[in-house]
Scaffold this motif. Sequence first.
Motif, PDB file in Angstrom:
ATOM      1  N   ASN A  80     -13.298 -36.229  19.328  1.00  0.00           N
ATOM      2  CA  ASN A  80     -12.742 -36.851  20.535  1.00  0.00           C
ATOM      3  C   ASN A  80     -13.767 -37.625  21.357  1.00  0.00           C
ATOM      4  N   ASP A  81     -15.030 -37.215  21.298  1.00  0.00           N
ATOM      5  CA  ASP A  81     -16.085 -37.868  22.078  1.00  0.00           C
ATOM      6  C   ASP A  81     -16.929 -38.724  21.132  1.00  0.00           C
ATOM      7  N   TYR A  82     -16.938 -40.037  21.378  1.00  0.00           N
ATOM      8  CA  TYR A  82     -17.605 -40.980  20.481  1.00  0.00           C
ATOM      9  C   TYR A  82     -19.097 -40.683  20.327  1.00  0.00           C
ATOM     10  N   VAL A  83     -19.818 -40.587  21.438  1.00  0.00           N
ATOM     11  CA  VAL A  83     -21.261 -40.365  21.365  1.00  0.00           C
ATOM     12  C   VAL A  83     -21.565 -39.021  20.712  1.00  0.00           C
ATOM     13  N   GLU A  84     -20.752 -38.019  21.015  1.00  0.00           N
ATOM     14  CA  GLU A  84     -20.957 -36.706  20.412  1.00  0.00           C
ATOM     15  C   GLU A  84     -20.806 -36.767  18.894  1.00  0.00           C
ATOM     16  N   SER A  85     -19.888 -37.599  18.404  1.00  0.00           N
ATOM     17  CA  SER A  85     -19.711 -37.714  16.949  1.00  0.00           C
ATOM     18  C   SER A  85     -20.980 -38.250  16.293  1.00  0.00           C
ATOM     19  N   ILE A  86     -21.634 -39.210  16.943  1.00  0.00           N
ATOM     20  CA  ILE A  86     -22.877 -39.778  16.392  1.00  0.00           C
ATOM     21  C   ILE A  86     -24.007 -38.760  16.483  1.00  0.00           C
ATOM     22  N   ASN A  87     -24.028 -38.012  17.579  1.00  0.00           N
ATOM     23  CA  ASN A  87     -25.041 -36.961  17.715  1.00  0.00           C
ATOM     24  C   ASN A  87     -24.896 -35.923  16.606  1.00  0.00           C
ATOM     25  N   GLN A  88     -23.656 -35.551  16.303  1.00  0.00           N
ATOM     26  CA  GLN A  88     -23.423 -34.573  15.241  1.00  0.00           C
ATOM     27  C   GLN A  88     -23.836 -35.123  13.878  1.00  0.00           C
ATOM     28  N   TYR A  89     -23.558 -36.404  13.640  1.00  0.00           N
ATOM     29  CA  TYR A  89     -24.011 -37.039  12.400  1.00  0.00           C
ATOM     30  C   TYR A  89     -25.538 -37.022  12.329  1.00  0.00           C
ATOM     31  N   THR A  90     -26.179 -37.396  13.421  1.00  0.00           N
ATOM     32  CA  THR A  90     -27.644 -37.446  13.463  1.00  0.00           C
ATOM     33  C   THR A  90     -28.253 -36.072  13.211  1.00  0.00           C
ATOM     34  N   ALA A  91     -27.585 -35.029  13.689  1.00  0.00           N
ATOM     35  CA  ALA A  91     -28.069 -33.660  13.511  1.00  0.00           C
ATOM     36  C   ALA A  91     -27.777 -33.102  12.118  1.00  0.00           C
ATOM     37  N   GLY A  92     -27.071 -33.875  11.295  1.00  0.00           N
ATOM     38  CA  GLY A  92     -26.786 -33.445   9.933  1.00  0.00           C
ATOM     39  C   GLY A  92     -25.440 -32.783   9.742  1.00  0.00           C
TER      40      GLY A  92
END
Length: 364
Positions: A80-92
């Motif tokens: 639901n949160d765009y930036v959070e989705s990228i953060n989760q991707y970045t974290a693996g």
Amino acid sequence: MNNTVTITLLRRLLSRLSVAVLLIPLLLIGTQAHAEDKPKFKVAWTIYAGWMPWDYAAQSGIIKKWADKYHIELEVVQINDYVESINQYTAGGFDGCVMTNMDALTIPAAGGVDSTALIVGDFSNGNDGIVLKGKSTLGDLKGQKVNLVELSVSHYLLARALETQGLSEKDVTVVNTSDADIVSAYTTPDVTAAVTWNPLLSEIVKTPGSHKVFDSSFIPGEIIDLMVVNSTTLKAHPELGKALTGAWYETMALMSGTDERAKAARTQMAKASGTDLVGYEAQLAATRMFYQAKDAVTFTTSTQLKSTMQQVAEFSFAHGLLGDSAPNAQMVGIETPSGIYGDSQNVKLRFDPSFMQLAADGKL
């Protein structure tokens, strides 16, 4: 046949049956192990006009079809949160994630995660905009508080808009607001200016007394929407890239048609994004979708892409988005088909058109 022979034959038969019975669970275990050996991948998406096809591809079975073709398991997850989705991707947490070109540079790439723009889906051509409440010209931004997702493409759009008026960010006050909260925030009396993207933009514009004073159609080709995957994962598992690309272009071919099936697909995408078909098609009209793989390849291989990424990198450096230790805008290497911008020894963002080219050539 004497009793001795009969007993011997019975013993042999029972022995073979025992072996067969013992082998059944072993065969079942072997089959199960083979199924469990199938590589599993997860990609994340968030609601945006140009990314709704991912949801449709998952719900309609297109994703599974292409995953099965390349003998992988592929899960498409909404965040639901765009930036959070990228953060989760970045974290693996994910193997791939939808994001813009700027966010791909400033979050995973700047964070040291080697990432590949696998699919260049579209560029915003009016889908990102600046809205004022009670004012009707861009120059009226001066002195206002502006709500947006700070350090996102909305921030970039604001900076580019201010440049056209001879203004800078010092002339406004940026108020960081999550994309999940920006519509409700704009309905309050204290918020008079906002920058966001569709479908949120179309909701905000409906607010009485509101005017869209600038949008991404004034800077075409600069806000690019991508499916980004981890480069190490892609290199080890090219079948992931093939499955994602195949599913994407099958969906593109379907939704871009004029028949009832295409209309039904767009209607489903509209509903999933919180609007109706008319509203969704209006958003698509403000999006330069690359329905044909060959058009995405042409865009990606153009020299303009490298220039655009240089401009994005310079904006990102000026705003501290490349990290406190970044000495200059060239810290992160960005590889494009027309060359590398930045540090060639530290390439962390790659625009690779090879999978799209396979789709264009009908070789997936």
